[in-house]
Design a protein around this motif. Structure first.
Motif, mmCIF file in Angstrom:
data_model
loop_
_atom_site.group_PDB
_atom_site.id
_atom_site.type_symbol
_atom_site.label_atom_id
_atom_site.label_comp_id
_atom_site.label_asym_id
_atom_site.label_seq_id
_atom_site.Cartn_x
_atom_site.Cartn_y
_atom_site.Cartn_z
ATOM 1 N N SER A 87 11.909 -18.754 8.264
ATOM 2 C CA SER A 87 11.973 -18.434 9.685
ATOM 3 C C SER A 87 11.620 -16.965 9.906
ATOM 4 N N THR A 88 11.383 -16.623 11.164
ATOM 5 C CA THR A 88 11.106 -15.229 11.515
ATOM 6 C C THR A 88 12.273 -14.335 11.131
ATOM 7 N N LYS A 89 13.482 -14.855 11.288
ATOM 8 C CA LYS A 89 14.682 -14.085 10.944
ATOM 9 C C LYS A 89 14.745 -13.790 9.451
ATOM 10 N N ILE A 90 14.444 -14.805 8.627
ATOM 11 C CA ILE A 90 14.459 -14.614 7.170
ATOM 12 C C ILE A 90 13.425 -13.581 6.758
ATOM 13 N N ILE A 91 12.233 -13.706 7.307
ATOM 14 C CA ILE A 91 11.156 -12.778 6.956
ATOM 15 C C ILE A 91 11.497 -11.365 7.407
ATOM 16 N N GLY A 92 12.059 -11.247 8.607
ATOM 17 C CA GLY A 92 12.425 -9.925 9.110
ATOM 18 C C GLY A 92 13.414 -9.214 8.197
ATOM 19 N N ARG A 93 14.401 -9.947 7.734
ATOM 20 C CA ARG A 93 15.390 -9.354 6.828
ATOM 21 C C ARG A 93 14.767 -8.989 5.486
ATOM 22 N N MET A 94 13.869 -9.838 5.008
ATOM 23 C CA MET A 94 13.183 -9.540 3.754
ATOM 24 C C MET A 94 12.367 -8.257 3.865
ATOM 25 N N MET A 95 11.619 -8.115 4.954
ATOM 26 C CA MET A 95 10.779 -6.945 5.112
ATOM 27 C C MET A 95 11.616 -5.679 5.298
ATOM 28 N N GLN A 96 12.781 -5.826 5.916
ATOM 29 C CA GLN A 96 13.666 -4.671 6.055
ATOM 30 C C GLN A 96 14.168 -4.207 4.693
ATOM 31 N N THR A 97 14.535 -5.178 3.843
ATOM 32 C CA THR A 97 14.988 -4.834 2.489
ATOM 33 C C THR A 97 13.861 -4.201 1.684
ATOM 34 N N ILE A 98 12.675 -4.790 1.763
ATOM 35 C CA ILE A 98 11.528 -4.228 1.056
ATOM 36 C C ILE A 98 11.248 -2.807 1.536
ATOM 37 N N GLY A 99 11.288 -2.620 2.854
ATOM 38 C CA GLY A 99 11.032 -1.294 3.409
ATOM 39 C C GLY A 99 12.033 -0.260 2.933
ATOM 40 N N ASP A 100 13.306 -0.640 2.859
ATOM 41 C CA ASP A 100 14.338 0.289 2.382
ATOM 42 C C ASP A 100 14.031 0.756 0.964
ATOM 43 N N HIS A 101 13.615 -0.169 0.108
ATOM 44 C CA HIS A 101 13.296 0.196 -1.284
ATOM 45 C C HIS A 101 12.025 1.033 -1.361
ATOM 46 N N LEU A 102 11.016 0.659 -0.574
ATOM 47 C CA LEU A 102 9.742 1.378 -0.643
ATOM 48 C C LEU A 102 9.872 2.814 -0.163
ATOM 49 N N ALA A 145 11.190 2.895 -4.756
ATOM 50 C CA ALA A 145 11.738 1.923 -5.711
ATOM 51 C C ALA A 145 10.899 0.638 -5.653
ATOM 52 N N PHE A 146 9.691 0.700 -6.178
ATOM 53 C CA PHE A 146 8.761 -0.417 -6.074
ATOM 54 C C PHE A 146 9.258 -1.640 -6.850
ATOM 55 N N SER A 147 9.785 -1.418 -8.037
ATOM 56 C CA SER A 147 10.275 -2.531 -8.846
ATOM 57 C C SER A 147 11.424 -3.259 -8.145
ATOM 58 N N LEU A 148 12.330 -2.509 -7.551
ATOM 59 C CA LEU A 148 13.450 -3.122 -6.840
ATOM 60 C C LEU A 148 12.975 -3.900 -5.614
ATOM 61 N N ALA A 149 11.971 -3.373 -4.924
ATOM 62 C CA ALA A 149 11.418 -4.073 -3.765
ATOM 63 C C ALA A 149 10.835 -5.420 -4.180
ATOM 64 N N ASP A 197 0.865 -1.174 0.000
ATOM 65 C CA ASP A 197 0.000 0.000 0.000
ATOM 66 C C ASP A 197 0.905 1.228 0.000
ATOM 67 N N PRO A 198 1.132 1.849 -1.161
ATOM 68 C CA PRO A 198 2.071 2.974 -1.232
ATOM 69 C C PRO A 198 1.593 4.202 -0.463
#
Length: 217
Positions: A135-150, A154-158, A116-117
């Motif tokens: 794992s929770t750790k994997i998901i946490g890191r993924m969401m951090q990366t997505i958040g940095d791009h958003l 940078a929606f495409s990069l996310a 939701d932009p």
């Protein structure tokens, strides 16, 4: 599994979350319980340029060739105040008939990224068949990366980064996964967020497992 509203643990036999009272019935009350037809990329918020969409389609094609039983889908759109990204992700993987290259792809092998932009929020929802590998750790890191791009718009990069990471994890565990083909293929709120109701669709089985909160919070 976790509640898509409050992230509290919910046992499989529970009909509703004991912490906040959430249940799928609540979503059906304003999203309906019909199947909806979805492309792999639904950009209701018009966040992606044409070249971005074409590039992401190639990435999704490669993903599906690597994992014939799985798919990755994206929804970008501004949601109504009574619906959050985790709830929509949960509903989409349970009610969505996704237009993948093979109709035999089951939703319990699916991944949906909802963004939701306007609210600057995002969530990843995984099907039951693959959630055990994250794992929770994997998901946490993924969401951090997505958040940095958003935060940079940078929606495409996310999207590309999250799809790539999902692929890495699945590749690691692919030898343990069993392919079981299954060819079985409104409310005003649905129309408002650009979803087309269907009478039938893919098999469903999902839970939301990660959410990137509003950066302003």
């Amino acid at each position: 599994m976790k509640c898509p509203r409050c992230q509290a643990s919910v046992r499989a036999e529970q009909n509703s979350c004991s912490a906040c009272g959430f249940s799928a019935t609540l979503l059906h009350s304003y999203l309906g319980n019909q199947w909806v037809r979805l492309e792999r990329i639904t950009d209701a918020a018009h966040c992606l340029r044409l070249e971005d969409t074409r590039h992401l389609e190639i990435i999704l094609d490669d993903f599906e060739r690597s994992f014939p039983q799985a798919f990755f889908a994206i929804y970008l759109g501004s949601l109504p105040s009574n619906l959050n990204v985790a709830e929509l992700g949960f509903w989409l993987l349970n009610q969505g008939a996704f237009n993948t290259h093979s109709v035999s792809r089951r939703n319990d092998f699916g991944t949906v990224l909802v963004v939701d932009p306007s609210a600057q929020t995002a969530s990843i929802t995984l099907g039951y068949a693959i959630e055990q590998f994250f794992s929770t750790k994997i998901i946490g890191r993924m969401m951090q990366t997505i958040g940095d791009h958003l935060r940079k718009g940078a929606f495409s990069l996310a999207i590309e980064a999250s799809c790539s990471r999902i692929g890495e994890v699945l590749r690691k565990h692919a030898r343990y996964m069993q392919w079981q083909p299954d060819a079985t293929v409104s409310a005003d709120t649905i129309a408002d967020i650009g979803l087309q109701p269907l009478r039938s669709g893919h098999r469903s089985a999902t839970r939301p497992i990660g959410e990137f909160p509003n950066s302003k919070a």
